[in-house]
Every structure is written in C-alpha cells, then in structure tokens.
Write a protein that holds these residues in place. Structure first.
Motif, mmCIF file in Angstrom:
data_model
loop_
_atom_site.group_PDB
_atom_site.id
_atom_site.type_symbol
_atom_site.label_atom_id
_atom_site.label_comp_id
_atom_site.label_asym_id
_atom_site.label_seq_id
_atom_site.Cartn_x
_atom_site.Cartn_y
_atom_site.Cartn_z
ATOM 1 N N THR A 128 0.821 -1.207 0.000
ATOM 2 C CA THR A 128 0.000 0.000 0.000
ATOM 3 C C THR A 128 0.858 1.262 0.000
ATOM 4 O OG1 THR A 128 -0.145 -0.081 2.412
ATOM 5 C CG2 THR A 128 -1.902 -1.139 1.156
ATOM 6 N N ILE A 129 0.344 2.282 -0.689
ATOM 7 C CA ILE A 129 1.044 3.570 -0.799
ATOM 8 C C ILE A 129 0.047 4.672 -0.466
ATOM 9 C CG2 ILE A 129 2.405 5.084 -2.285
ATOM 10 C CD1 ILE A 129 2.871 2.696 -4.127
ATOM 11 N N GLY A 130 0.428 5.603 0.388
ATOM 12 C CA GLY A 130 -0.454 6.718 0.721
ATOM 13 C C GLY A 130 0.082 7.541 1.865
ATOM 14 N N ARG A 131 -0.751 8.468 2.329
ATOM 15 C CA ARG A 131 -0.358 9.341 3.442
ATOM 16 C C ARG A 131 -0.591 8.687 4.795
ATOM 17 N NH1 ARG A 131 -3.011 15.124 2.630
ATOM 18 N NH2 ARG A 131 -1.764 15.519 4.477
ATOM 19 N N ALA A 132 -1.426 7.661 4.840
ATOM 20 C CA ALA A 132 -1.714 6.986 6.110
ATOM 21 C C ALA A 132 -0.448 6.369 6.683
ATOM 22 C CB ALA A 132 -2.766 5.906 5.892
ATOM 23 N N GLU A 133 -0.294 6.466 7.985
ATOM 24 C CA GLU A 133 0.934 6.012 8.638
ATOM 25 C C GLU A 133 1.119 4.499 8.572
ATOM 26 O OE1 GLU A 133 1.249 9.621 11.949
ATOM 27 O OE2 GLU A 133 1.028 7.536 12.585
#
Length: 542
Positions: free
Chosen positions: A33-38
């Motif tokens: 997964t790739i994103g801003r979520a930690e």
C-alpha cells in the motif's frame, strides 16, 4: 497480506526520490500500500497524495499497480491510469505529474543500486536476460544512484558507452551548457572506449537544428541531407549517420504548454551507412531523450555539491584559523582582568578582537568590517595584522586609525570598518579612539557611563581626522566593548537588545553571562550579525 517468495536474492523495489536523494523500498509483501496513512507500506507526505492512494499486487507473475480510490489519480510514464502491469524502469507519480517520483525496479536493478562497479560491465552481465529497452531503463536507474554518489565523470562516460553500443554508432560526445550559455565539450568516447578530446568534426549545424526543432531527437544521413551546409572535415571523414539528442530539463507547465531548459546535447555519429531505424530503435532514442537529461542534471548537481563540500571544508578551516587567532591566550597582567568572546553568524565573520600586553600598557582591539562572510573575513585578517604590528610598536592610537583609514581608501576595496582601539595603563589611565563603533560602557558599582567621543568609520573619507580621548578609571571599574551584532540582536517580535540591554549587562561580571542574557532575550531567534564582546576590569594592587 502475504509475503512474496521471490527467486531473486533481492526483491523488486520502488525507488523513491526525496529531493536529490533516492531511497529503495523493497516490495516484500502484498498488497503493497502507498499513501499518506501512517500504516501504509510506503508513506508519502504530499499534498496530492490521498491517505489510501494506490496499491501494488502480485498477480500471475506480474506486479500490478492500481488506484485505491485516490482523489487525484495515478500517472504511469506521464499517462493517467487506474490499473497497469509494471515494467522495469516505469515512472510512477501520484496525484499529479509534479508529484513524488517513484520508479519500479526489478531485483537485478535493486542490486545495482548497491553496487559501484562499472555500469557498462553490469549492463553486459544482463545482456541475455533483458531487451535493449529494459537494459536502458535499468542503466538510467543505476546512473541516477551513481550520480547521487558523486561519480559525475563516470556517469557521463557510462552514458556514452551504453548509448554508443545500443545505437550502433562509432563515437559519441556530451556537450553541456556553461555559465555563459555556450555548449562546451564535457565527455567524448569512441566505440573502443577511448576518450576523445577533439570535437572539430562535430556538425554544429546539425546540433543547432536539433536544438531549434521540436522533436526529441534528430537523425541525419549527412550524404543525403538537404539544405544542410556541413563542415569540410565531416565530409572528408565520410561521416554518414548523425544522431543529435537535446538534453532538456522540464521546468514547469506554463500557459503555452511545457517549458523546458536546455542542459546540453548528446551527439552520436558513425561512418557506416545508416540502417533503417525500427520502432524499437526509435523507442530507445526516445528513452534516451527523456531520461538522459535527468541523468546529466544529477551529474551536474553532484559536481556542484562536491564543489560546495570543498568550499565548506575551506570555510571551516578558515573559521578554525580565525577563531584560533582570537582565542589564543589572552594576556592577564596583575593589575587588570580581560575577557573576550566572538560568535560569528556564519562560518567566518567580519568581527575580530585582539589583546596585547606591552610592559605596563594593555591594548584592546574590537573591529567590525562591513558585510559578512568570506570577503569580510579576508579584510578582517588583513586589518588584524596591521593593527597588531602598530600597537606592538607603541604607535599613538590616532595615527594607527589614520593609517588604517588611508589603507582602505587607497585600496578601494569597497568596504569600511568600525572599530575601537583602547589602551589601559597600569596607573588606570584609559585611552581610546572610537571610529563609528558602538559606544563603550563603563560599569561603576552604582552607575553606567557611556563614552561618547567618536570619529567616522575607517575606509570612508580619505581626509578624515581621528582624535583619541582618555579618562581615569576607578579601581574595580569594568569597561565593555561590543559590536553592533549585540545591540541589534532581535527577539521574536523584532525588538532590539539595544542600549537598554547593554545597561542590564552591567550586572554581569562575566562575558559568558552577558551572552546568556543575550540568548534569553532573543529566545531562539537566529543571529543576523556577528556578536563580539571585550571586557576589561581595572584591578590595581592596594
């Protein structure tokens, strides 16, 4: 989530660009997964990246990237996609074409990121495993890593070796733009890997056509080209094929479309009759055109960074020398106590102090050269030597100031200096001359007195006169000299330490305590100028 059981010793990876530095993130679990979520496997703190932006899955032997419901979408090789099979060297951007740059690399490519061996040798090692286009993607990926490591010359030579072989030409040159906007030969190689330093047979006309044209590259058969005036040398050597690839750096998207800046030219030629270029050949050249500019830019940045590193080291050496001169043992006669400290706001500064003891006479110097940085530090070193010699010989203070003023005016260095020269005698007589400097403070037990006598700074008026003054100090009296970096030190609201701050300094018998008072006032606000203090206390024997 399952762990990938890859046959390669190193798993495939995503190479993420942070500024000018690349970092490798292994694809060792799926979905990735790739994103801003930690809790993402790859966390990207970027305005256009959603909390759950994208994911990579392993499906039927392929690595597939797909949108995870992002707000601004995914771009693969500058094309908007929702789901796509990844190929080695693919460029992924999230949210916009200017978003974080991510490159997909196979295990073989990942291995190269941890190697400093020759790129061409590594390219040949995988010659039977991948297509030319895959190898070229792989080459550029590795080249970026090496250029970030500072191997600029090696990167340019490897670029030429790979493109000469892949384009089946005899020689190649890299021309880069210099500071004056001229193309300058930076690297040249022939098919045997020998360096070339003579570019007289290079067709500047063809190069100009390539620069002025809108295509990514230009292919010319020199014997059949129409409307092109070729140099006699290129005709005499029977150069048949010329490939010119402008190295353009993407700057920004303007109202009229893409905006590019020319970094240089990759020039390839051969005496062989040009072969018919296939679609694969054109794709190779397009890849070179698209990627080589970034590679060259990184190589140039590596050179700039290396020069900056050397300059920083030289400044550090200069700073150590400057501080050593000022921190050399301060003379302490049995009838006086001297303290001094200087803090530069950059590596080197234009402030300096000095203290000399000559028999029954203690001489004090505090000088602030106009400006900051290296130029101010160089002039400060010159003035320090001049003042030391003249004070040691016992020359009157007025004459010393006049000689320094005349020197600066005659040399026309474009700088001036404020300074205080003072002499404390064993009997308590304090003689001083103030040339445009912060007025000295005298701290008695119950009052603070300012010495108001002043002259113009040295280096401004060739005909200026300089008059000293003198007073008699009482026992235990302290005299404080400071540079304007102290009085002009500001707090977060922009208020200056000023004269009121110096009056408060009367409570501090130690110079470090004055700096603590100053730090407390500034509350972490960075200094904008050098800060120097010199304090002398008259302590006659009873």
């Amino acid at each position: 989530m399952r762990t990938l059981r890859a046959e390669s010793p190193l798993p495939p990876s995503l190479h993420v660009r942070d500024g000018e530095v690349w970092r490798a993130v292994p694809l060792d679990c799926f979905p990735f997964t790739i994103g801003r979520a930690e809790d993402s496997q790859l966390v990207l703190a970027h305005d256009f990246v959603s909390r759950q932006h994208a994911e990579i899955v392993y499906k039927e032997g392929n690595f597939v990237i797909r949108d995870a419901g992002s707000r601004h979408g995914i771009y693969l090789n500058r094309v908007s996609i929702t789901s796509h099979v990844l190929q080695p060297g693919d460029v992924i951007r999230l949210g916009s074409l200017e978003g974080p740059e991510i490159r997909f690399a196979t295990g073989s490519q990942t291995r190269l990121h941890h190697s400093s061996n020759s790129l061409l040798a590594k390219l040949q090692e995988f010659e039977t495993e991948q297509s030319d286009l895959q190898k070229l993607h792989w080459f550029f990926e590795a080249g970026r890593e090496l250029s970030n490591a500072g191997a600029a010359d090696r990167v340019l030579n490897s670029l030429l070796q790979a493109t000469i072989r892949l384009a089946s030409v005899e020689r190649g040159f890299v021309f880069l733009m210099d500071a004056a906007g001229r193309l300058e030969l930076t690297a040249g190689l022939n098919v045997d890997g020998e360096e070339l330093h003579d570019s007289s047979t290079v067709s500047t006309t063809v190069m100009r056509q390539a620069i002025d044209g809108e295509e990514q590259f230009l292919i010319t058969d020199t014997l059949t080209a129409e409307g092109v005036s070729l140099p006699e040398s290129i005709v005499a050597q029977q150069v048949r094929a010329v490939i010119c690839i402008p190295l353009r750096q993407h700057r920004q998207r303007g109202q009229r479309g893409e905006n590019f800046a020319l970094l240089g030219i990759l020039y390839l030629d051969s005496r062989f009759e040009p072969a018919r270029f296939t679609n694969t050949d054109h794709e190779l050249l397009r890849t070179i055109s698209r990627e080589a500019a970034a590679l060259v830019e990184n190589a140039q940045l590596a050179i700039v960074e290396e020069n900056a590193r050397k300059q920083t080291e030289e400044l550090q050496i200069a700073a150590r020398i400057q501080q050593a001169i000022m921190s050399s043992k301060i003379p302490q006669p049995d009838w006086a106590r001297v303290q001094a400290q200087s803090v530069a706001c950059s590596a080197v500064g234009g402030d300096f102090f000095d203290v000399l003891l000559n028999n029954d006479k203690l001489s004090l110097v505090l000088v602030d050269v106009s400006g900051k940085g290296t130029s101010a530090a160089i002039l400060a070193s010159v003035l320090q030597g001049m003042l030391y010699v003249q004070l040691e010989t016992g020359r009157p203070l007025g004459e010393i100031a006049a000689s320094v003023n005349q020197y600066l005016c005659n040399k026309a260095v474009g700088k001036y200096a404020t300074m205080v020269l003072a002499t404390l005698h064993r009997n308590g007589r304090f003689e001083y001359i103030n040339c445009g400097h912060i007025r000295p403070r005298i701290f008695y037990e119950d009052e603070v007195v300012t010495l108001d006598q002043a002259n113009v700074p040295v280096g401004l008026l060739p005909s200026a006169g300089f008059e000293p003054a003198s007073i008699r100090l009482r026992p235990r009296t302290r005299v404080l000299l400071v540079s304007d970096g102290v009085t002009e030190a500001a707090d977060p609201e922009g208020n200056f330490f000023g004269d009121e701050g110096l009056d408060l300094a009367s409570r501090c018998e130690e110079v470090p305590a004055v700096f603590e008072l100053l730090d407390g006032f500034c509350k972490g606000t960075p200094a904008s100028d050098d800060c120097t203090l010199v304090q002398v206390q008259f302590l006659p024997k009873s």
